[in-house]
Scaffold this motif. Structure first.
Motif, PDB file in Angstrom:
ATOM      1  N   LEU A 159       0.848  -1.197   0.000  1.00  0.00           N
ATOM      2  CA  LEU A 159       0.000   0.000   0.000  1.00  0.00           C
ATOM      3  C   LEU A 159       0.881   1.243   0.000  1.00  0.00           C
ATOM      4  CD1 LEU A 159      -2.622  -1.113   2.664  1.00  0.00           C
ATOM      5  CD2 LEU A 159      -3.152  -0.571   0.272  1.00  0.00           C
ATOM      6  N   VAL A 160       0.438   2.274  -0.700  1.00  0.00           N
ATOM      7  CA  VAL A 160       1.165   3.542  -0.687  1.00  0.00           C
ATOM      8  C   VAL A 160       0.151   4.682  -0.706  1.00  0.00           C
ATOM      9  CG1 VAL A 160       1.505   3.498  -3.202  1.00  0.00           C
ATOM     10  CG2 VAL A 160       2.982   4.928  -1.803  1.00  0.00           C
ATOM     11  N   SER A 161       0.395   5.684   0.137  1.00  0.00           N
ATOM     12  CA  SER A 161      -0.492   6.843   0.234  1.00  0.00           C
ATOM     13  C   SER A 161       0.166   8.045  -0.428  1.00  0.00           C
ATOM     14  CB  SER A 161      -0.785   7.176   1.697  1.00  0.00           C
ATOM     15  OG  SER A 161      -1.415   6.083   2.327  1.00  0.00           O
ATOM     16  N   GLY A 162      -0.662   8.978  -0.871  1.00  0.00           N
ATOM     17  CA  GLY A 162      -0.078  10.170  -1.472  1.00  0.00           C
ATOM     18  C   GLY A 162      -1.121  11.073  -2.070  1.00  0.00           C
ATOM     19  N   TRP A 163      -0.661  11.880  -3.048  1.00  0.00           N
ATOM     20  CA  TRP A 163      -1.466  12.978  -3.570  1.00  0.00           C
ATOM     21  C   TRP A 163      -1.461  13.005  -5.091  1.00  0.00           C
ATOM     22  CZ3 TRP A 163       2.597  14.511  -0.001  1.00  0.00           C
ATOM     23  CH2 TRP A 163       2.156  14.672   1.328  1.00  0.00           C
ATOM     24  N   VAL A 187      15.344   5.419  -8.869  1.00  0.00           N
ATOM     25  CA  VAL A 187      16.376   6.026  -8.022  1.00  0.00           C
ATOM     26  C   VAL A 187      16.314   5.467  -6.599  1.00  0.00           C
ATOM     27  CG1 VAL A 187      16.237   8.154  -9.392  1.00  0.00           C
ATOM     28  CG2 VAL A 187      15.008   8.032  -7.207  1.00  0.00           C
ATOM     29  N   HIS A 188      17.415   5.647  -5.895  1.00  0.00           N
ATOM     30  CA  HIS A 188      17.473   5.288  -4.473  1.00  0.00           C
ATOM     31  C   HIS A 188      17.187   6.556  -3.668  1.00  0.00           C
ATOM     32  CE1 HIS A 188      18.597   2.977  -0.954  1.00  0.00           C
ATOM     33  NE2 HIS A 188      19.405   3.953  -0.579  1.00  0.00           N
ATOM     34  N   ALA A 189      16.025   6.611  -3.040  1.00  0.00           N
ATOM     35  CA  ALA A 189      15.631   7.775  -2.210  1.00  0.00           C
ATOM     36  C   ALA A 189      14.670   7.266  -1.143  1.00  0.00           C
ATOM     37  CB  ALA A 189      14.980   8.846  -3.076  1.00  0.00           C
ATOM     38  N   PRO A 190      15.184   6.473  -0.194  1.00  0.00           N
ATOM     39  CA  PRO A 190      14.283   5.762   0.742  1.00  0.00           C
ATOM     40  C   PRO A 190      13.478   6.667   1.658  1.00  0.00           C
ATOM     41  CG  PRO A 190      16.594   5.447   1.348  1.00  0.00           C
ATOM     42  CD  PRO A 190      16.592   6.116   0.009  1.00  0.00           C
ATOM     43  N   TRP A 191      13.838   7.962   1.736  1.00  0.00           N
ATOM     44  CA  TRP A 191      13.067   8.886   2.586  1.00  0.00           C
ATOM     45  C   TRP A 191      11.752   9.309   1.914  1.00  0.00           C
ATOM     46  CZ3 TRP A 191      17.633   9.900   0.114  1.00  0.00           C
ATOM     47  CH2 TRP A 191      17.578  10.814  -0.957  1.00  0.00           C
ATOM     48  N   VAL A 192      11.634   9.073   0.622  1.00  0.00           N
ATOM     49  CA  VAL A 192      10.395   9.441  -0.091  1.00  0.00           C
ATOM     50  C   VAL A 192       9.400   8.287   0.064  1.00  0.00           C
ATOM     51  CG1 VAL A 192       9.354  10.002  -2.322  1.00  0.00           C
ATOM     52  CG2 VAL A 192      11.617  10.914  -1.737  1.00  0.00           C
ATOM     53  N   THR A 193       8.344   8.515   0.809  1.00  0.00           N
ATOM     54  CA  THR A 193       7.387   7.435   1.094  1.00  0.00           C
ATOM     55  C   THR A 193       5.978   7.735   0.582  1.00  0.00           C
ATOM     56  OG1 THR A 193       6.952   8.370   3.279  1.00  0.00           O
ATOM     57  CG2 THR A 193       8.656   6.662   3.147  1.00  0.00           C
ATOM     58  N   GLN A 194       5.706   8.981   0.190  1.00  0.00           N
ATOM     59  CA  GLN A 194       4.378   9.360  -0.324  1.00  0.00           C
ATOM     60  C   GLN A 194       4.462   9.472  -1.847  1.00  0.00           C
ATOM     61  OE1 GLN A 194       2.501   9.221   2.821  1.00  0.00           O
ATOM     62  NE2 GLN A 194       1.479  11.006   2.019  1.00  0.00           N
ATOM     63  N   PHE A 195       3.458   8.956  -2.560  1.00  0.00           N
ATOM     64  CA  PHE A 195       3.458   9.187  -4.000  1.00  0.00           C
ATOM     65  C   PHE A 195       2.949  10.597  -4.297  1.00  0.00           C
ATOM     66  CE2 PHE A 195      -1.009   7.647  -3.714  1.00  0.00           C
ATOM     67  CZ  PHE A 195      -1.657   8.564  -4.544  1.00  0.00           C
ATOM     68  N   GLY A 200      -1.720  15.870 -12.031  1.00  0.00           N
ATOM     69  CA  GLY A 200      -2.970  15.427 -12.668  1.00  0.00           C
ATOM     70  C   GLY A 200      -2.869  15.225 -14.167  1.00  0.00           C
ATOM     71  N   ASP A 201      -1.871  15.859 -14.839  1.00  0.00           N
ATOM     72  CA  ASP A 201      -1.739  15.651 -16.279  1.00  0.00           C
ATOM     73  C   ASP A 201      -1.127  14.281 -16.597  1.00  0.00           C
ATOM     74  OD1 ASP A 201       0.985  15.899 -15.769  1.00  0.00           O
ATOM     75  OD2 ASP A 201       1.208  17.843 -16.754  1.00  0.00           O
ATOM     76  N   GLY A 202      -0.680  13.566 -15.567  1.00  0.00           N
ATOM     77  CA  GLY A 202      -0.142  12.220 -15.762  1.00  0.00           C
ATOM     78  C   GLY A 202       1.276  12.172 -16.287  1.00  0.00           C
ATOM     79  N   LEU A 203       1.899  13.331 -16.506  1.00  0.00           N
ATOM     80  CA  LEU A 203       3.250  13.344 -17.082  1.00  0.00           C
ATOM     81  C   LEU A 203       4.345  13.291 -16.024  1.00  0.00           C
ATOM     82  CD1 LEU A 203       3.156  15.846 -20.081  1.00  0.00           C
ATOM     83  CD2 LEU A 203       3.402  13.358 -20.125  1.00  0.00           C
ATOM     84  N   THR A 204       4.096  13.925 -14.880  1.00  0.00           N
ATOM     85  CA  THR A 204       5.116  13.983 -13.832  1.00  0.00           C
ATOM     86  C   THR A 204       4.622  13.205 -12.618  1.00  0.00           C
ATOM     87  OG1 THR A 204       5.752  16.170 -14.633  1.00  0.00           O
ATOM     88  CG2 THR A 204       6.565  15.521 -12.455  1.00  0.00           C
ATOM     89  N   TYR A 205       5.438  12.242 -12.168  1.00  0.00           N
ATOM     90  CA  TYR A 205       5.008  11.426 -11.032  1.00  0.00           C
ATOM     91  C   TYR A 205       6.204  10.879 -10.270  1.00  0.00           C
ATOM     92  CZ  TYR A 205       5.462   7.971 -14.854  1.00  0.00           C
ATOM     93  OH  TYR A 205       5.914   7.254 -15.935  1.00  0.00           O
ATOM     94  N   ILE A 206       5.948  10.647  -8.996  1.00  0.00           N
ATOM     95  CA  ILE A 206       6.947  10.112  -8.064  1.00  0.00           C
ATOM     96  C   ILE A 206       6.266   8.953  -7.342  1.00  0.00           C
ATOM     97  CG2 ILE A 206       8.305  10.638  -5.991  1.00  0.00           C
ATOM     98  CD1 ILE A 206       8.080  13.677  -6.959  1.00  0.00           C
ATOM     99  N   TYR A 207       6.717   7.745  -7.620  1.00  0.00           N
ATOM    100  CA  TYR A 207       6.050   6.553  -7.075  1.00  0.00           C
ATOM    101  C   TYR A 207       7.051   5.729  -6.260  1.00  0.00           C
ATOM    102  CZ  TYR A 207       2.258   7.381 -10.506  1.00  0.00           C
ATOM    103  OH  TYR A 207       1.231   7.910 -11.241  1.00  0.00           O
ATOM    104  N   PRO A 208       6.979   5.783  -4.924  1.00  0.00           N
ATOM    105  CA  PRO A 208       7.922   5.017  -4.111  1.00  0.00           C
ATOM    106  C   PRO A 208       7.597   3.525  -4.113  1.00  0.00           C
ATOM    107  CG  PRO A 208       6.561   6.468  -2.743  1.00  0.00           C
ATOM    108  CD  PRO A 208       6.071   6.602  -4.142  1.00  0.00           C
TER     109      PRO A 208
END
Length: 340
Positions: A91-95, A206-214, A218-226
């Motif tokens: 499970l992952v929470s985010g915005w 990438v390795h960025a273990p501190w990033v836990t929220q996605f 809304g345009d679907g082009l830029t996203y960060i998915y841990p």
């Protein structure tokens, strides 16, 4: 007739999950998976594996919702089991954030994900360029582990897997009773589907273990998915591009866009660039067809064209394809009885 022999062509998430659903729906079948590529070399291995649906313009919304519901329910059960880590599901929470409010503030899937709500003013302060947002919890598949988990499940059922390039579905008619086409972008050449087109996606892992929220624009082009081990940064949607070579300028652009949403990513380490071609159509093709040559018939079930949304609906379309295989078996059994 004896145990029906079914060949599933393709070993991405659609092919493997369809094969697994066939073994569950039709336990008397002998199932074989044929593919020129297995994990880690499939398009599915590049995918972020986030369960946020992509809209298919020519597929009825109620059908898309059912596919997503079935997929979410299936993966949620795995995420709550001892196999979650091996299967790479969590499970992952985010915005999801918007520069201006979307036409539909309640997407069709809002009652399937968990805790869907508008973002608070305090949350939106994190994103000064955005005026509206949605907060929710969903599921993420880490794709290579999930594909290996599916392969392991298939092997346990006795399913055979062979590395083989299938140039024409008809070449399988002597060895198999039913063929299931899950070739993704390969269907463009294999069955001459002119409605199928590539949408090139370049992402960074990438390795960025501190990033836990996605975070998803809304345009679907830029996203960060841990994920469990790596964070996926994206991305691109280049319609009609067949290039599988990473582009250095695109890599910089993706990194800069993601850092503008999450500045701490400036400290990300071990950046790996991946490219995949999403097999896109206006609607997913989940359909029966009968090929015939010289009076000989070969039942075929198609399940391809999932574009950017394959992981979100893979289990739902696999179940539907398995039911179509069951219909093909019934028709074959009826015709073999008629010949008696």
């Amino acid at each position: 007739m004896a145990s029906p022999k079914v060949a599933v062509v393709g070993a991405g998430v659609i092919g493997l999950s369809t094969a697994l659903c066939i073994t569950e729906t039709c336990p008397s079948c002998s199932v074989t998976v044929l593919s020129d590529q297995f994990s880690p070399n499939t398009t599915s291995d590049v995918a972020a594996g986030m369960l946020i649906p992509h809209i298919y313009p020519d597929t009825p919304i109620h059908r898309q919702k059912q596919w997503f519901q079935e997929t979410f329910t299936y993966l949620f059960a795995i995420s709550n089991s001892a196999e979650a880590s091996e299967a790479g599901i969590h499970l992952v929470s985010g915005w999801q954030i918007f520069k201006s409010p979307p036409k539909e503030e309640l997407p069709f899937w809002s009652d399937i994900v968990l805790g869907f709500r508008p973002m608070s003013e305090a949350e939106l302060q994190k994103f000064p360029q955005h005026r509206f947002g949605q907060a929710f919890t969903t599921l993420k598949c880490d794709c290579p582990p999930y594909l290996l988990w599916l392969e392991k499940r298939l092997k346990a059922t006795g399913t055979q897997m062979y590395t083989r390039k299938v140039a024409d579905l008809w070449e399988l008619h002597r060895a198999y009773d039913i063929v299931v086409n899950c070739t993704g972008m390969g269907a463009h050449q294999l069955v001459g589907d002119e409605q199928l087109f590539p949408v090139r996606g370049q992402v960074l892992k990438v390795h960025a273990p501190w990033v836990t929220q996605f975070i998803r624009d809304g345009d679907g082009l830029t996203y960060i998915y841990p994920g469990i081990h790596r964070v996926t940064l994206g991305g691109t949607r280049e319609k009609g591009s067949w290039s599988l070579s990473p582009d250095a300028g695109t890599t910089r652009d993706i990194f800069d866009r993601c850092c503008s949403l999450e500045p701490s990513l400036q400290g990300a380490q071990d950046i790996e660039v991946k490219v995949g071609l999403r097999p896109s159509r206006q609607s997913v093709r989940v359909q029966r067809e009968v090929l015939s040559q010289g009076g000989i018939k070969l039942p075929v079930v198609h399940n391809y064209g999932h574009g950017a949304g394959g992981f979100s609906v893979h289990r739902g379309t696999a179940k539907e394809a398995a039911l179509l295989v069951e219909e093909c078996i019934s028709a074959l059994q009826a015709s073999s009885r008629a010949k008696l």
